[in-house]
Design a protein around this motif. Sequence first.
Motif, PDB file in Angstrom:
ATOM      1  N   ILE A 327     -17.706  34.169  55.464  1.00 38.27           N
ATOM      2  CA  ILE A 327     -17.212  34.733  56.724  1.00 38.27           C
ATOM      3  C   ILE A 327     -15.691  34.787  56.639  1.00 38.27           C
ATOM      4  O   ILE A 327     -15.019  33.757  56.748  1.00 38.27           O
ATOM      5  CB  ILE A 327     -17.651  33.878  57.932  1.00 38.27           C
ATOM      6  CG1 ILE A 327     -19.168  33.640  57.905  1.00 38.27           C
ATOM      7  CG2 ILE A 327     -17.229  34.543  59.236  1.00 38.27           C
ATOM      8  CD1 ILE A 327     -19.651  32.663  58.948  1.00 38.27           C
ATOM      9  N   PRO A 328     -15.108  35.948  56.416  1.00 35.03           N
ATOM     10  CA  PRO A 328     -13.654  36.039  56.289  1.00 35.03           C
ATOM     11  C   PRO A 328     -12.924  35.522  57.525  1.00 35.03           C
ATOM     12  O   PRO A 328     -13.443  35.604  58.653  1.00 35.03           O
ATOM     13  CB  PRO A 328     -13.404  37.538  56.088  1.00 35.03           C
ATOM     14  CG  PRO A 328     -14.695  38.071  55.563  1.00 35.03           C
ATOM     15  CD  PRO A 328     -15.762  37.243  56.209  1.00 35.03           C
ATOM     16  N   GLU A 329     -11.747  35.009  57.312  1.00 39.35           N
ATOM     17  CA  GLU A 329     -10.932  34.499  58.418  1.00 39.35           C
ATOM     18  C   GLU A 329     -10.693  35.594  59.452  1.00 39.35           C
ATOM     19  O   GLU A 329     -10.420  36.747  59.116  1.00 39.35           O
ATOM     20  CB  GLU A 329      -9.585  34.006  57.861  1.00 39.35           C
ATOM     21  CG  GLU A 329      -8.699  33.350  58.903  1.00 39.35           C
ATOM     22  CD  GLU A 329      -7.412  32.814  58.315  1.00 39.35           C
ATOM     23  OE1 GLU A 329      -6.537  32.388  59.090  1.00 39.35           O
ATOM     24  OE2 GLU A 329      -7.282  32.829  57.069  1.00 39.35           O
ATOM     25  N   GLY A 330     -10.823  35.237  60.691  1.00 37.40           N
ATOM     26  CA  GLY A 330     -10.605  36.170  61.788  1.00 37.40           C
ATOM     27  C   GLY A 330     -11.857  36.866  62.264  1.00 37.40           C
ATOM     28  O   GLY A 330     -11.833  37.531  63.304  1.00 37.40           O
ATOM     29  N   THR A 331     -12.973  36.713  61.524  1.00 37.43           N
ATOM     30  CA  THR A 331     -14.200  37.417  61.916  1.00 37.43           C
ATOM     31  C   THR A 331     -14.723  36.893  63.246  1.00 37.43           C
ATOM     32  O   THR A 331     -15.062  37.677  64.147  1.00 37.43           O
ATOM     33  CB  THR A 331     -15.276  37.250  60.829  1.00 37.43           C
ATOM     34  OG1 THR A 331     -14.786  37.769  59.600  1.00 37.43           O
ATOM     35  CG2 THR A 331     -16.558  37.979  61.213  1.00 37.43           C
ATOM     36  N   GLU A 332     -14.819  35.575  63.388  1.00 38.94           N
ATOM     37  CA  GLU A 332     -15.352  35.004  64.628  1.00 38.94           C
ATOM     38  C   GLU A 332     -14.472  35.352  65.819  1.00 38.94           C
ATOM     39  O   GLU A 332     -14.975  35.595  66.922  1.00 38.94           O
ATOM     40  CB  GLU A 332     -15.487  33.490  64.488  1.00 38.94           C
ATOM     41  CG  GLU A 332     -16.542  33.070  63.477  1.00 38.94           C
ATOM     42  CD  GLU A 332     -16.806  31.580  63.485  1.00 38.94           C
ATOM     43  OE1 GLU A 332     -17.103  31.055  64.575  1.00 38.94           O
ATOM     44  OE2 GLU A 332     -16.706  30.946  62.427  1.00 38.94           O
ATOM     45  N   GLU A 333     -13.160  35.389  65.593  1.00 41.64           N
ATOM     46  CA  GLU A 333     -12.242  35.681  66.693  1.00 41.64           C
ATOM     47  C   GLU A 333     -12.287  37.153  67.100  1.00 41.64           C
ATOM     48  O   GLU A 333     -11.801  37.507  68.180  1.00 41.64           O
ATOM     49  CB  GLU A 333     -10.815  35.311  66.286  1.00 41.64           C
ATOM     50  CG  GLU A 333     -10.566  33.812  66.087  1.00 41.64           C
ATOM     51  CD  GLU A 333     -11.147  33.267  64.788  1.00 41.64           C
ATOM     52  OE1 GLU A 333     -11.263  32.036  64.670  1.00 41.64           O
ATOM     53  OE2 GLU A 333     -11.489  34.080  63.890  1.00 41.64           O
ATOM     54  N   ALA A 337     -18.872  36.389  70.575  1.00 43.91           N
ATOM     55  CA  ALA A 337     -19.757  35.332  70.082  1.00 43.91           C
ATOM     56  C   ALA A 337     -20.340  35.785  68.748  1.00 43.91           C
ATOM     57  O   ALA A 337     -20.627  36.968  68.547  1.00 43.91           O
ATOM     58  CB  ALA A 337     -20.881  35.035  71.075  1.00 43.91           C
ATOM     59  N   LEU A 338     -20.510  34.811  67.839  1.00 45.16           N
ATOM     60  CA  LEU A 338     -21.081  35.101  66.528  1.00 45.16           C
ATOM     61  C   LEU A 338     -22.044  33.979  66.169  1.00 45.16           C
ATOM     62  O   LEU A 338     -21.699  32.796  66.291  1.00 45.16           O
ATOM     63  CB  LEU A 338     -19.972  35.196  65.479  1.00 45.16           C
ATOM     64  CG  LEU A 338     -20.405  35.565  64.053  1.00 45.16           C
ATOM     65  CD1 LEU A 338     -20.950  36.981  63.995  1.00 45.16           C
ATOM     66  CD2 LEU A 338     -19.229  35.414  63.081  1.00 45.16           C
ATOM     67  N   PHE A 339     -23.241  34.349  65.742  1.00 43.94           N
ATOM     68  CA  PHE A 339     -24.275  33.371  65.414  1.00 43.94           C
ATOM     69  C   PHE A 339     -24.758  33.618  63.986  1.00 43.94           C
ATOM     70  O   PHE A 339     -25.220  34.719  63.665  1.00 43.94           O
ATOM     71  CB  PHE A 339     -25.455  33.476  66.377  1.00 43.94           C
ATOM     72  CG  PHE A 339     -25.065  33.314  67.825  1.00 43.94           C
ATOM     73  CD1 PHE A 339     -25.022  32.054  68.412  1.00 43.94           C
ATOM     74  CD2 PHE A 339     -24.732  34.413  68.593  1.00 43.94           C
ATOM     75  CE1 PHE A 339     -24.649  31.906  69.742  1.00 43.94           C
ATOM     76  CE2 PHE A 339     -24.369  34.282  69.924  1.00 43.94           C
ATOM     77  CZ  PHE A 339     -24.321  33.017  70.495  1.00 43.94           C
ATOM     78  N   ILE A 340     -24.638  32.612  63.145  1.00 45.80           N
ATOM     79  CA  ILE A 340     -25.135  32.687  61.776  1.00 45.80           C
ATOM     80  C   ILE A 340     -26.464  31.943  61.734  1.00 45.80           C
ATOM     81  O   ILE A 340     -26.553  30.772  62.124  1.00 45.80           O
ATOM     82  CB  ILE A 340     -24.152  32.066  60.777  1.00 45.80           C
ATOM     83  CG1 ILE A 340     -22.771  32.722  60.919  1.00 45.80           C
ATOM     84  CG2 ILE A 340     -24.680  32.196  59.350  1.00 45.80           C
ATOM     85  CD1 ILE A 340     -22.752  34.211  60.648  1.00 45.80           C
ATOM     86  N   ARG A 341     -27.497  32.614  61.239  1.00 43.72           N
ATOM     87  CA  ARG A 341     -28.842  32.064  61.348  1.00 43.72           C
ATOM     88  C   ARG A 341     -29.482  31.790  59.982  1.00 43.72           C
ATOM     89  O   ARG A 341     -30.701  31.746  59.856  1.00 43.72           O
ATOM     90  CB  ARG A 341     -29.702  33.026  62.173  1.00 43.72           C
ATOM     91  CG  ARG A 341     -29.154  33.204  63.586  1.00 43.72           C
ATOM     92  CD  ARG A 341     -29.819  34.303  64.363  1.00 43.72           C
ATOM     93  NE  ARG A 341     -31.245  34.118  64.508  1.00 43.72           N
ATOM     94  CZ  ARG A 341     -32.040  34.932  65.185  1.00 43.72           C
ATOM     95  NH1 ARG A 341     -31.526  36.000  65.779  1.00 43.72           N
ATOM     96  NH2 ARG A 341     -33.329  34.719  65.266  1.00 43.72           N
ATOM     97  N   CYS A 342     -28.653  31.627  58.956  1.00 45.40           N
ATOM     98  CA  CYS A 342     -29.170  31.212  57.652  1.00 45.40           C
ATOM     99  C   CYS A 342     -28.120  30.356  56.972  1.00 45.40           C
ATOM    100  O   CYS A 342     -26.961  30.319  57.396  1.00 45.40           O
ATOM    101  CB  CYS A 342     -29.531  32.422  56.788  1.00 45.40           C
ATOM    102  SG  CYS A 342     -28.114  33.429  56.296  1.00 45.40           S
ATOM    103  N   LEU A 376     -20.497  45.506  65.224  1.00 44.50           N
ATOM    104  CA  LEU A 376     -20.897  45.920  63.877  1.00 44.50           C
ATOM    105  C   LEU A 376     -19.810  45.638  62.847  1.00 44.50           C
ATOM    106  O   LEU A 376     -20.110  45.271  61.701  1.00 44.50           O
ATOM    107  CB  LEU A 376     -21.255  47.403  63.871  1.00 44.50           C
ATOM    108  CG  LEU A 376     -22.502  47.808  64.661  1.00 44.50           C
ATOM    109  CD1 LEU A 376     -22.693  49.322  64.619  1.00 44.50           C
ATOM    110  CD2 LEU A 376     -23.738  47.100  64.119  1.00 44.50           C
ATOM    111  N   ALA A 377     -18.542  45.801  63.236  1.00 45.22           N
ATOM    112  CA  ALA A 377     -17.451  45.519  62.296  1.00 45.22           C
ATOM    113  C   ALA A 377     -17.451  44.044  61.895  1.00 45.22           C
ATOM    114  O   ALA A 377     -17.218  43.706  60.725  1.00 45.22           O
ATOM    115  CB  ALA A 377     -16.116  45.910  62.922  1.00 45.22           C
ATOM    116  N   ALA A 378     -17.713  43.158  62.854  1.00 46.65           N
ATOM    117  CA  ALA A 378     -17.767  41.732  62.528  1.00 46.65           C
ATOM    118  C   ALA A 378     -18.937  41.424  61.599  1.00 46.65           C
ATOM    119  O   ALA A 378     -18.798  40.678  60.615  1.00 46.65           O
ATOM    120  CB  ALA A 378     -17.875  40.904  63.803  1.00 46.65           C
TER     121      ALA A 378
END
Length: 524
Positions: A327-333, A337-342, A376-378
């Motif tokens: 997950i590149p820096e700045g993606t969550e920001e 909200a961002l949820f990683i499920r694996c 989608l970009a995130a």
Amino acid sequence: MQLPAISAARRLGCTVHVADADPQCPGASRADRFHPVDLQDREGLLLAAEGITDLAGVFTAGTDFSASVAYVAERMGLPGIPFEAALDATDKSRMRAVLRAAGVAVPRFVALSGPEGLEQCRRVLRCPLVVKPVDNMGARGVVSVSDWSQLPEAVQAALPLSRTRKAIVEEFIPGKEYSLDAIVLDGQVHVTGVAERHIFFPPCFVEMGHTIPATLREEDRLLLERGFAQAIDALGIVSGAAKGDLFLDHSRGEPLVVVGEVAARLSGGYMSGWTYPLATGVPLTEIGVRVALGEKPPPALFRAIDDFVVAERALISCPGTVTGVEIPEGTEESVDALFIRCKPGDRVRSPLNNVEKVANAIARGGSMEEAERRALAALDRILIRLAPGDAETDRFLFSESGAHRFARYRVRSESAGRSLSALPPYRGDPAYMRAAATRGEALVVLPPEGWGGGAFLEKAYPTLPAREVLGAMVEDGLIGFAENDRAAPALGSLFWNAFIAAGKQGVVYLLDTLSAGLELGEDR
């Protein structure tokens, strides 16, 4: 899905007890006290509840277990939905029978617990059909059937996914599908949001996201809300929360609302806890918790203070074993909200239901296009890296029909397809390409004639345009295009098969395969 409820209960000054069979569940560490009880075990939950001093309410959102909540609340004399009403809302065959008797539009259906009911299906139903376990969620085991010969297998697959080993077979409902939430106070239904669901990958029903508010004519929105309220009333939900999936069918001229299902709880899928509050500023989960505590939330709490469009979108993976989640820096920001499920070590596959996606992003915007673009970009920046040399991954990416309905992109025209088919798998010495991949050098790719920088491909489901993703991979130094060099070693159809099937994830898998020294060939 319970984290917003835990936070809301804390804001209200409650001591929070969390029950789950899994002591590592996300809510366990946030509880004042955790109870390791399977949520199907109603008597076990009741025993735990009886041991809590001054228990004031029982609540869930987005789970299969609203009947368990209703059972405990009823036995403890706490506010809640009647247990029988919750059972009616949990079992799809009971639900449809109750709604049909009340004059609510539902699809014709047959409930069955084995092959002995198949003949009745033939007598009373018309194809196409949908087969569902009666008491599961997340679209597990839900498939469409276009031919009678497919029905026995679909039923046999659905039955084991039901806790009661029952399934329903119902006629397919045409039209767009919408999700609605509501809070019910003394029989008065307060609809709190209408979202459009984005469903893909037939014969399965996989939701690749939802958008709230749905783009609807006002008269259609009111039709949906009235149909939802009528269903809630028929099920006997007079105080509590309700979630509905409803269809708006225009196939017969005048629009008709058909109820897919109503659950005795707030929605999952990130709607009640995330997207609706982000769109409106309304603390929906807190309102639901207040009702479970026996309060009458003031009208001001229901009043929207924001006016955003919110898009929730999903990321899916091709099959394989996860070796890393990057997950590149700045993606969550970049999103709300961002949820990683694996996680590394997980075995992932193309989703057959709504619990097999690998990530979800939620973003606000002034329009659907802006919100979707941010989400989608995130997701596109996230790389789910898979172990190279996996036979199932190879088949998905490199065989002629491997990705099939799960392919991320498709060719726009027959002429573009012919140009793509004319490419060799690769040109030159594979050893050269393996050495370049090992050194981390950009690999040269042969573009098909008339490729237009990737414009010859179109999206098959919500994702970024191919041209944009290809351009980003060039900027990142992963690949380059041999538009003017027709002699250097280069990747051909192997690259394009991987990219069309899985975007950047497929390309990185191909590069990792090369750098690991594994064989490339036309048979892949």
